[in-house]
Scaffold this motif. Structure first.
Motif, PDB file in Angstrom:
ATOM      1  N   GLU A  59       0.795  -1.231   0.000  1.00 28.81           N
ATOM      2  CA  GLU A  59       0.000   0.000   0.000  1.00 28.81           C
ATOM      3  C   GLU A  59       0.831   1.286   0.000  1.00 28.81           C
ATOM      4  O   GLU A  59       0.382   2.321   0.474  1.00 28.81           O
ATOM      5  CB  GLU A  59      -0.971   0.006   1.188  1.00 28.81           C
ATOM      6  CG  GLU A  59      -1.924  -1.180   1.150  1.00 28.81           C
ATOM      7  CD  GLU A  59      -3.191  -0.958   1.957  1.00 28.81           C
ATOM      8  OE1 GLU A  59      -3.061  -0.556   3.130  1.00 28.81           O
ATOM      9  OE2 GLU A  59      -4.286  -1.174   1.418  1.00 28.81           O
ATOM     10  N   GLU A  64      -0.978   3.308  -2.538  1.00 32.94           N
ATOM     11  CA  GLU A  64      -2.379   3.414  -2.117  1.00 32.94           C
ATOM     12  C   GLU A  64      -2.547   4.454  -1.006  1.00 32.94           C
ATOM     13  O   GLU A  64      -3.579   5.113  -0.924  1.00 32.94           O
ATOM     14  CB  GLU A  64      -2.896   2.047  -1.645  1.00 32.94           C
ATOM     15  CG  GLU A  64      -3.200   1.064  -2.772  1.00 32.94           C
ATOM     16  CD  GLU A  64      -1.973   0.336  -3.300  1.00 32.94           C
ATOM     17  OE1 GLU A  64      -0.833   0.690  -2.916  1.00 32.94           O
ATOM     18  OE2 GLU A  64      -2.148  -0.605  -4.105  1.00 32.94           O
ATOM     19  N   ARG A  65      -1.545   4.574  -0.140  1.00 34.98           N
ATOM     20  CA  ARG A  65      -1.626   5.567   0.940  1.00 34.98           C
ATOM     21  C   ARG A  65      -1.590   6.988   0.388  1.00 34.98           C
ATOM     22  O   ARG A  65      -2.115   7.913   0.985  1.00 34.98           O
ATOM     23  CB  ARG A  65      -0.455   5.388   1.924  1.00 34.98           C
ATOM     24  CG  ARG A  65      -0.665   4.272   2.900  1.00 34.98           C
ATOM     25  CD  ARG A  65       0.621   3.988   3.677  1.00 34.98           C
ATOM     26  NE  ARG A  65       0.711   2.591   3.983  1.00 34.98           N
ATOM     27  CZ  ARG A  65       0.141   2.028   5.050  1.00 34.98           C
ATOM     28  NH1 ARG A  65      -0.505   2.774   5.906  1.00 34.98           N
ATOM     29  NH2 ARG A  65       0.223   0.735   5.249  1.00 34.98           N
ATOM     30  N   GLU A  69      -5.111   7.693  -1.517  1.00 33.77           N
ATOM     31  CA  GLU A  69      -6.347   7.875  -0.742  1.00 33.77           C
ATOM     32  C   GLU A  69      -6.679   9.352  -0.531  1.00 33.77           C
ATOM     33  O   GLU A  69      -7.833   9.683  -0.247  1.00 33.77           O
ATOM     34  CB  GLU A  69      -6.264   7.129   0.590  1.00 33.77           C
ATOM     35  CG  GLU A  69      -5.391   7.804   1.617  1.00 33.77           C
ATOM     36  CD  GLU A  69      -5.557   7.166   2.994  1.00 33.77           C
ATOM     37  OE1 GLU A  69      -5.119   6.026   3.159  1.00 33.77           O
ATOM     38  OE2 GLU A  69      -6.118   7.824   3.876  1.00 33.77           O
ATOM     39  N   GLY A  76     -13.328   3.457   0.668  1.00 40.27           N
ATOM     40  CA  GLY A  76     -12.805   4.494  -0.214  1.00 40.27           C
ATOM     41  C   GLY A  76     -12.942   4.049  -1.655  1.00 40.27           C
ATOM     42  O   GLY A  76     -13.132   2.866  -1.938  1.00 40.27           O
ATOM     43  N   GLU A 117     -10.922   1.134  -2.331  1.00 40.37           N
ATOM     44  CA  GLU A 117      -9.626   1.703  -1.975  1.00 40.37           C
ATOM     45  C   GLU A 117      -9.602   1.988  -0.479  1.00 40.37           C
ATOM     46  O   GLU A 117     -10.608   1.833   0.203  1.00 40.37           O
ATOM     47  CB  GLU A 117      -9.408   3.036  -2.722  1.00 40.37           C
ATOM     48  CG  GLU A 117      -9.281   2.914  -4.219  1.00 40.37           C
ATOM     49  CD  GLU A 117      -8.837   4.224  -4.887  1.00 40.37           C
ATOM     50  OE1 GLU A 117      -8.640   5.235  -4.173  1.00 40.37           O
ATOM     51  OE2 GLU A 117      -8.691   4.225  -6.117  1.00 40.37           O
ATOM     52  N   ARG A 118      -8.459   2.460  -0.026  1.00 40.86           N
ATOM     53  CA  ARG A 118      -8.386   2.976   1.342  1.00 40.86           C
ATOM     54  C   ARG A 118      -9.191   4.278   1.407  1.00 40.86           C
ATOM     55  O   ARG A 118      -9.273   4.971   0.402  1.00 40.86           O
ATOM     56  CB  ARG A 118      -6.920   3.269   1.693  1.00 40.86           C
ATOM     57  CG  ARG A 118      -6.064   1.997   1.842  1.00 40.86           C
ATOM     58  CD  ARG A 118      -4.607   2.381   1.861  1.00 40.86           C
ATOM     59  NE  ARG A 118      -4.321   3.338   2.926  1.00 40.86           N
ATOM     60  CZ  ARG A 118      -3.980   3.018   4.170  1.00 40.86           C
ATOM     61  NH1 ARG A 118      -3.863   1.770   4.506  1.00 40.86           N
ATOM     62  NH2 ARG A 118      -3.732   3.940   5.063  1.00 40.86           N
ATOM     63  N   ASN A 148     -10.130  12.315   1.460  1.00 41.18           N
ATOM     64  CA  ASN A 148     -10.716  10.970   1.313  1.00 41.18           C
ATOM     65  C   ASN A 148     -12.070  11.083   0.620  1.00 41.18           C
ATOM     66  O   ASN A 148     -12.805  12.046   0.843  1.00 41.18           O
ATOM     67  CB  ASN A 148     -10.959  10.307   2.679  1.00 41.18           C
ATOM     68  CG  ASN A 148      -9.684   9.838   3.380  1.00 41.18           C
ATOM     69  OD1 ASN A 148      -9.702   9.530   4.551  1.00 41.18           O
ATOM     70  ND2 ASN A 148      -8.588   9.785   2.661  1.00 41.18           N
TER      71      ASN A 148
END
Ligand code: ZN
Ligand code: ZN
Length: 363
Positions: free
Chosen positions: A129, A132-133, A136, A298, A305-306, A321
């Motif tokens: 991630e 991905e972090r 987000e 998310g 997603e996150r 977010n």
């Protein structure tokens, strides 16, 4: 490189360094798209120093140069992992290099190929991630596209009375939804459209079947668009006929649960606390046992997603977010009710991106 992609690349370089690596190999296509703009179905990306190397095959020669003008494009004939590994070996024959890779999206065969071709000079670092972090937190440009994507899906569901009626099969309704999404400019549905009627609506992830819709049934419609690579996601529940008091009561409870989750959603709280707000409300109505999934998720380039808005999620909600809030109840033998909207979190406020009316649709 545009200012936007420069900023994105800088964040990725910082995250790579923070993971203890000098370079980064990306194999998850949505992450490759996020960093380079390339949307083909076969690619490996290597972020090395200030250069993005994009490895893909001959089918994508024109597309790769068009979509990723800032990347150095390598059109290759051998397996991508092998070429990427050999490239690393040729650039750093002696020096030891620490290279991060995406543990969740590299299969065992590719991983073996990459390692073998790169040789012993590479110290591999598994990451999860990492991109991905960053993804987000949406930029203003991404939010603008997501607004349009949510609006498009909302427009289709607002037309439900045109094609949801007794006697029509779930599959036909799903086909009509997908057709209308495309007619309005979507490149496709963001997931397999859900049309679940009668007792089948108690299956949260039902696939549409040949079953025909009948009078006095609940119908759950869950759909989304992909617009300019960004997903939307929206659910409405229809009752075919005039809903009995019990169904209205349940619907009201789910509506209130969604409002409670929305009320709890803001930057700085944990995702778990948003989930618990919805759950508490349904428990108060004695319906908690029928709420069998998380409150939301998310979304963005991918449909899930996150951050995950689930019961025990300690992850902090941040400005930027975009999450769905989708409480639901599922009663075996009777049916299900779910209401799903997309909400963007800003500093000090939230914004509902989906625009379709939220009440029980009686058709
Ligand atoms: Zn959905
Ligand atoms: Zn969803």
């Amino acid at each position: 490189m545009s200012v936007l992609s420069q900023n994105r690349f800088k964040q990725v370089q910082e995250a790579t360094a923070a993971s203890g690596a000098d370079a980064l190999v990306l194999t998850h296509l949505p992450n490759i798209f996020y960093l380079s703009g390339f949307s083909g179905s076969n690619a490996i990306l290597l972020a090395l120093g200030d250069v993005i190397h994009l490895f893909t095959d001959g089918r994508y020669t024109i597309q790769a140069h068009e979509e990723a003008p800032q990347a150095r494009v390598h059109i290759v004939r051998t397996p991508l992992a092998e070429t990427c590994g050999e490239f690393l070996r040729s650039r750093f024959p002696r020096r030891r290099l620490r290279v991060a890779f995406e543990a969740a999206s590299l299969n065992v065969a590719e991983w073996a190929r990459l390692k073998k071709a790169a040789g012993h000079g590479i110290e591999w670092k598994a990451t999860t991630e990492l991109i991905e972090r960053i993804r987000e937190v949406k930029s203003a440009e991404e939010l603008e596209v997501m607004r349009l994507s949510a609006k498009l899906a909302s427009e289709v569901i607002a037309e439900a009375s045109d094609f949801v009626r007794p006697g029509i099969a779930e599959l036909e309704v799903a086909a009509e939804i997908d057709y209308r999404l495309r007619r309005k400019g979507a490149s496709g549905p963001s997931f397999e459209t859900i049309v679940a009627s009668g007792p089948r609506s108690a299956l949260p992830h039902a696939r549409p079947t040949e079953k025909q819709l009948q009078k006095n049934e609940l119908v759950v419609l869950d759909l989304g668009a992909i617009l300019r690579h960004y997903c939307s996601d929206l659910t409405r529940t229809v009752f075919l006929g005039r809903a009995p008091a019990r169904i209205r009561g349940w619907y009201k409870a789910v509506e209130q649960a969604q409002e409670a989750a929305h009320g709890a959603l803001r930057a700085g709280v944990t995702a778990g606390s948003v989930d618990r707000a919805a759950r508490r409300l349904l428990n108060q109505h004695g319906l908690g046992a029928y709420f069998v999934h998380g409150t939301g998720h998310g979304l963005g380039i991918e449909i899930h997603e996150r951050p995950r808005v689930g019961r025990s999620q300690k992850q902090e909600i941040r400005a930027g977010n975009v999450v769905t809030l989708e409480p639901g109840i599922y009663v075996e033998g009777v049916g299900g009710i779910r209401i799903e909207d997309e909400v963007a979190v800003h500093a000090g406020r939230t914004e509902v991106l989906t625009t379709a009316p939220r009440g029980l649709l009686e058709l």
